[in-house]
Design a protein around this motif. Structure first.
Motif, PDB file in Angstrom:
ATOM      1  N   ALA A 102       0.556  -1.149   0.119  1.00  0.00           N
ATOM      2  CA  ALA A 102      -0.094   0.162   0.260  1.00  0.00           C
ATOM      3  C   ALA A 102       0.965   1.118   0.006  1.00  0.00           C
ATOM      4  N   LEU A 103       1.885   1.297   0.685  1.00  0.00           N
ATOM      5  CA  LEU A 103       2.945   2.409   0.899  1.00  0.00           C
ATOM      6  C   LEU A 103       3.535   2.657  -0.367  1.00  0.00           C
ATOM      7  N   ALA A 104       3.750   1.430  -1.161  1.00  0.00           N
ATOM      8  CA  ALA A 104       4.725   1.713  -2.398  1.00  0.00           C
ATOM      9  C   ALA A 104       3.557   2.227  -3.326  1.00  0.00           C
ATOM     10  N   ALA A 105       2.354   1.942  -3.481  1.00  0.00           N
ATOM     11  CA  ALA A 105       1.380   2.609  -4.366  1.00  0.00           C
ATOM     12  C   ALA A 105       1.139   4.037  -4.163  1.00  0.00           C
ATOM     13  N   HIS A 106       1.083   4.348  -2.832  1.00  0.00           N
ATOM     14  CA  HIS A 106       1.041   5.802  -2.497  1.00  0.00           C
ATOM     15  C   HIS A 106       2.347   6.737  -3.138  1.00  0.00           C
ATOM     16  N   VAL A 107       3.422   6.159  -3.008  1.00  0.00           N
ATOM     17  CA  VAL A 107       4.780   6.547  -3.686  1.00  0.00           C
ATOM     18  C   VAL A 107       4.654   6.483  -4.848  1.00  0.00           C
ATOM     19  N   GLU A 108       4.157   5.601  -5.651  1.00  0.00           N
ATOM     20  CA  GLU A 108       4.153   5.557  -7.105  1.00  0.00           C
ATOM     21  C   GLU A 108       3.074   6.755  -7.595  1.00  0.00           C
ATOM     22  N   ARG A 109       2.208   6.761  -6.705  1.00  0.00           N
ATOM     23  CA  ARG A 109       1.108   7.999  -7.222  1.00  0.00           C
ATOM     24  C   ARG A 109       1.870   9.426  -7.434  1.00  0.00           C
ATOM     25  N   LEU A 110       2.824   9.648  -6.457  1.00  0.00           N
ATOM     26  CA  LEU A 110       3.545  10.638  -6.392  1.00  0.00           C
ATOM     27  C   LEU A 110       4.923  10.956  -7.121  1.00  0.00           C
ATOM     28  N   ARG A 111       5.077   9.752  -7.692  1.00  0.00           N
ATOM     29  CA  ARG A 111       6.554   9.545  -8.457  1.00  0.00           C
ATOM     30  C   ARG A 111       6.719  10.863  -9.466  1.00  0.00           C
ATOM     31  N   PRO A 112       5.879  10.998 -10.239  1.00  0.00           N
ATOM     32  CA  PRO A 112       5.999  11.983 -11.332  1.00  0.00           C
ATOM     33  C   PRO A 112       6.409  13.674 -10.662  1.00  0.00           C
ATOM     34  N   SER A 113       5.775  13.594  -9.554  1.00  0.00           N
ATOM     35  CA  SER A 113       6.231  15.017  -8.496  1.00  0.00           C
ATOM     36  C   SER A 113       7.632  14.982  -8.146  1.00  0.00           C
ATOM     37  N   TYR A 114       8.021  13.738  -7.774  1.00  0.00           N
ATOM     38  CA  TYR A 114       9.186  13.849  -7.023  1.00  0.00           C
ATOM     39  C   TYR A 114      10.381  13.821  -8.105  1.00  0.00           C
ATOM     40  N   GLU A 115      10.009  13.080  -9.256  1.00  0.00           N
ATOM     41  CA  GLU A 115      10.909  13.443 -10.553  1.00  0.00           C
ATOM     42  C   GLU A 115      11.021  14.849 -11.021  1.00  0.00           C
ATOM     43  N   GLU A 116       9.863  15.487 -10.897  1.00  0.00           N
ATOM     44  CA  GLU A 116       9.955  16.957 -11.564  1.00  0.00           C
ATOM     45  C   GLU A 116      10.781  17.642 -10.326  1.00  0.00           C
ATOM     46  N   LEU A 117      10.567  17.616  -9.221  1.00  0.00           N
ATOM     47  CA  LEU A 117      11.418  18.498  -8.321  1.00  0.00           C
ATOM     48  C   LEU A 117      12.870  17.841  -7.921  1.00  0.00           C
ATOM     49  N   GLY A 118      12.999  16.863  -8.499  1.00  0.00           N
ATOM     50  CA  GLY A 118      14.550  16.314  -8.284  1.00  0.00           C
ATOM     51  C   GLY A 118      14.735  15.787  -6.769  1.00  0.00           C
ATOM     52  N   VAL A 119      13.736  15.328  -6.159  1.00  0.00           N
ATOM     53  CA  VAL A 119      13.908  14.828  -4.566  1.00  0.00           C
ATOM     54  C   VAL A 119      13.521  13.138  -4.710  1.00  0.00           C
ATOM     55  N   ARG A 120      14.301  12.629  -3.764  1.00  0.00           N
ATOM     56  CA  ARG A 120      14.371  11.072  -3.522  1.00  0.00           C
ATOM     57  C   ARG A 120      12.712  10.991  -2.637  1.00  0.00           C
ATOM     58  N   PRO A 121      12.126   9.794  -3.451  1.00  0.00           N
ATOM     59  CA  PRO A 121      11.122   9.627  -2.478  1.00  0.00           C
ATOM     60  C   PRO A 121      11.317   9.125  -1.146  1.00  0.00           C
ATOM     61  N   PRO A 122      10.364   9.197  -0.268  1.00  0.00           N
ATOM     62  CA  PRO A 122      10.723   8.825   1.248  1.00  0.00           C
ATOM     63  C   PRO A 122      10.669   7.185   1.052  1.00  0.00           C
ATOM     64  N   THR A 123      11.490   6.590   2.105  1.00  0.00           N
ATOM     65  CA  THR A 123      11.325   5.175   2.344  1.00  0.00           C
ATOM     66  C   THR A 123      10.343   4.618   3.564  1.00  0.00           C
ATOM     67  N   ALA A 124      10.317   3.479   3.723  1.00  0.00           N
ATOM     68  CA  ALA A 124       9.167   3.077   4.603  1.00  0.00           C
ATOM     69  C   ALA A 124       9.974   3.540   6.076  1.00  0.00           C
ATOM     70  N   GLU A 125      11.053   3.642   6.289  1.00  0.00           N
ATOM     71  CA  GLU A 125      11.828   4.079   7.483  1.00  0.00           C
ATOM     72  C   GLU A 125      11.614   5.554   7.641  1.00  0.00           C
ATOM     73  N   ASP A 126      11.634   6.290   6.481  1.00  0.00           N
ATOM     74  CA  ASP A 126      11.282   7.969   6.478  1.00  0.00           C
ATOM     75  C   ASP A 126       9.773   7.964   7.104  1.00  0.00           C
ATOM     76  N   VAL A 127       8.776   7.069   6.674  1.00  0.00           N
ATOM     77  CA  VAL A 127       7.469   7.363   7.043  1.00  0.00           C
ATOM     78  C   VAL A 127       7.459   7.188   8.557  1.00  0.00           C
ATOM     79  N   ARG A 128       8.344   5.920   9.155  1.00  0.00           N
ATOM     80  CA  ARG A 128       7.783   5.605  10.398  1.00  0.00           C
ATOM     81  C   ARG A 128       8.855   6.489  11.398  1.00  0.00           C
ATOM     82  N   ALA A 129       9.590   7.391  10.859  1.00  0.00           N
ATOM     83  CA  ALA A 129      10.379   8.289  12.073  1.00  0.00           C
ATOM     84  C   ALA A 129       9.442   9.554  12.379  1.00  0.00           C
ATOM     85  N   TRP A 130       8.285   9.263  13.258  1.00  0.00           N
ATOM     86  CA  TRP A 130       7.538  10.402  13.634  1.00  0.00           C
ATOM     87  C   TRP A 130       7.769  10.086  15.109  1.00  0.00           C
ATOM     88  N   PRO A 131       7.581  11.423  15.703  1.00  0.00           N
ATOM     89  CA  PRO A 131       7.856  11.624  17.072  1.00  0.00           C
ATOM     90  C   PRO A 131       6.428  10.824  18.037  1.00  0.00           C
TER      91      PRO A 131
END
Length: 372
Positions: A102-131
């Motif tokens: 499910a997370l991969a599908a949400h990342v895929e939806r935003l992939r064109p935007s990540y590529e347009e702005l030249g940023v690395r998509p977040p990983t599962a660890e990035d998503v879990r890193a929440w206070p």
């Protein structure tokens, strides 16, 4: 002395009575600066408002416990006046971990935007890193700011016990009369009545957001009639006329967000501040696209292009983590079409201010004139 070097005007702290909220908190003016999350708050802004006689606030919901401890120390070093630190109460299901597919599908939806702005998509660890909220709360109580404010829910009972023991003022946020009553019963010292006009995230917690969209000037008198604690009006207040109207309707103070967001001390990006006070700011929408929680902002290219996915994005904080790299890159690149342009329905009145002190002065003088 050049015009730019002249000191900012300071508000007349005797022009408006502090009201019950001002007396409770210990401030001379019945004006609160709204707490901004997601990096839009700044120590400089909160300190400037507090020094001017209002209550400066800082939204700390993305901060780790260690960062909260340091933040309160920085605020204390910047002002010896009262200030508030704000946290978000977690809502049911928000901390549930998404399956990898499910997370991969949400990342895929935003992939064109990540590529347009030249940023690395977040990983599962990035998503879990929440206070962790409980750890945030422990750190905040230990740091003991003069005021703690909450949105999205009632305070835990252990928080009420601790703030009373330490003499900290506790403020809750309501979007309906029922929520205001629930907050008073839970033990808060004051209630912010946040109307649907308000910019940023909606704090509904008893019913869905769509059933909790009450305009500020309908909500305030009803809440004032329903609770005995001081009431702070929030939403759609950007000039002195709004301040005077809210006080006339029974509010003990006002909370102003978007107007202070336009001040140079705020943490808003230049592209965000530039759109405030313009005809473009006359239109705002509610969207989940930037964080997974419903928030009000000025629609841009991303909001319009992704409108069909409003109900499909994951909840906060997952969507917030997925969008974080895009928001930061867009602000750095001057791309307003990807920036979360949080703003209330009075955003067109929120002219870019040279300083928070100058804006606070305008609010006070305008309220006095409007009240006659």
């Amino acid at each position: 002395m050049s015009r730019s070097a002249r000191p900012a005007p300071t508000p007349d702290t005797t022009a408006l009575p502090p009201g019950r909220f001002g007396e409770l908190v210990g401030i001379p003016l019945p004006v609160v600066q709204g707490p901004f999350g997601g990096g839009l708050s700044s120590v400089e802004l909160a300190a400037a408002v507090s020094e001017g006689g209002g209550l400066g606030s800082y939204g700390a919901h993305i901060h780790t416990p260690e960062e909260i401890t340091a933040l309160v120390a920085r605020l204390r070093a910047a002002t010896d006046r009262p200030f508030a630190v704000n946290l978000w109460v977690p809502q049911e299901g928000e901390r549930d971990e998404l399956p990898a597919a499910a997370l991969a599908a949400h990342v895929e939806r935003l992939r064109p935007s990540y590529e347009e702005l030249g940023v690395r998509p977040p990983t599962a660890e990035d998503v879990r890193a929440w206070p962790d909220f409980d750890a945030q709360l422990d750190a905040l109580v230990a740091a003991a700011p003069p005021v703690i404010s909450l949105v999205m829910g009632p305070p835990p009972s252990r928080l009420v016990t601790e703030v009373r023991r330490r003499g900290i003022v506790l403020v809750g946020t309501a979007t309906t009369v029922e929520e205001a009553v629930a907050l008073e019963e839970a033990g808060v010292d004051a209630v912010v009545a946040s109307g649907s006009d308000a910019g940023g995230h909606r704090g509904a917690f008893l019913r869905p957001v769509r059933e909790s969209l009450v305009g500020t000037f309908s909500l305030v008198p009803q809440v004032a009639d329903a609770v005995s604690v001081p009431v702070v009006a929030a939403g759609g207040i950007a000039d002195g006329r709004g301040v005077a109207a809210a006080l006339a309707l029974g509010a003990d103070a006002v909370q102003v967000g978007t107007g202070f967001l336009a001040a140079r001390e705020s943490g808003a990006s230049a592209v965000h501040r530039r759109v405030l006070g313009t005809p473009e700011a006359r239109t705002t929408v509610l969207t989940r696209l930037f964080s997974g929680r419903t928030a009000r902002g000025i629609p841009n290219g991303f909001v319009r292009d992704m409108a069909a996915h409003e109900e499909h994005v994951p909840p906060y904080p997952v969507q917030n983590a997925l969008m974080g790299p895009l928001r930061r890159a867009a602000a750095e690149q001057g791309r307003p079409e990807y920036v979360n342009l949080w703003a209330g329905q009075a955003a067109a009145l929120a002219q870019e201010a040279p300083s928070a002190a100058a804006y606070l002065t305008d609010l006070v003088e305008g309220a006095v004139r409007a009240a006659g």
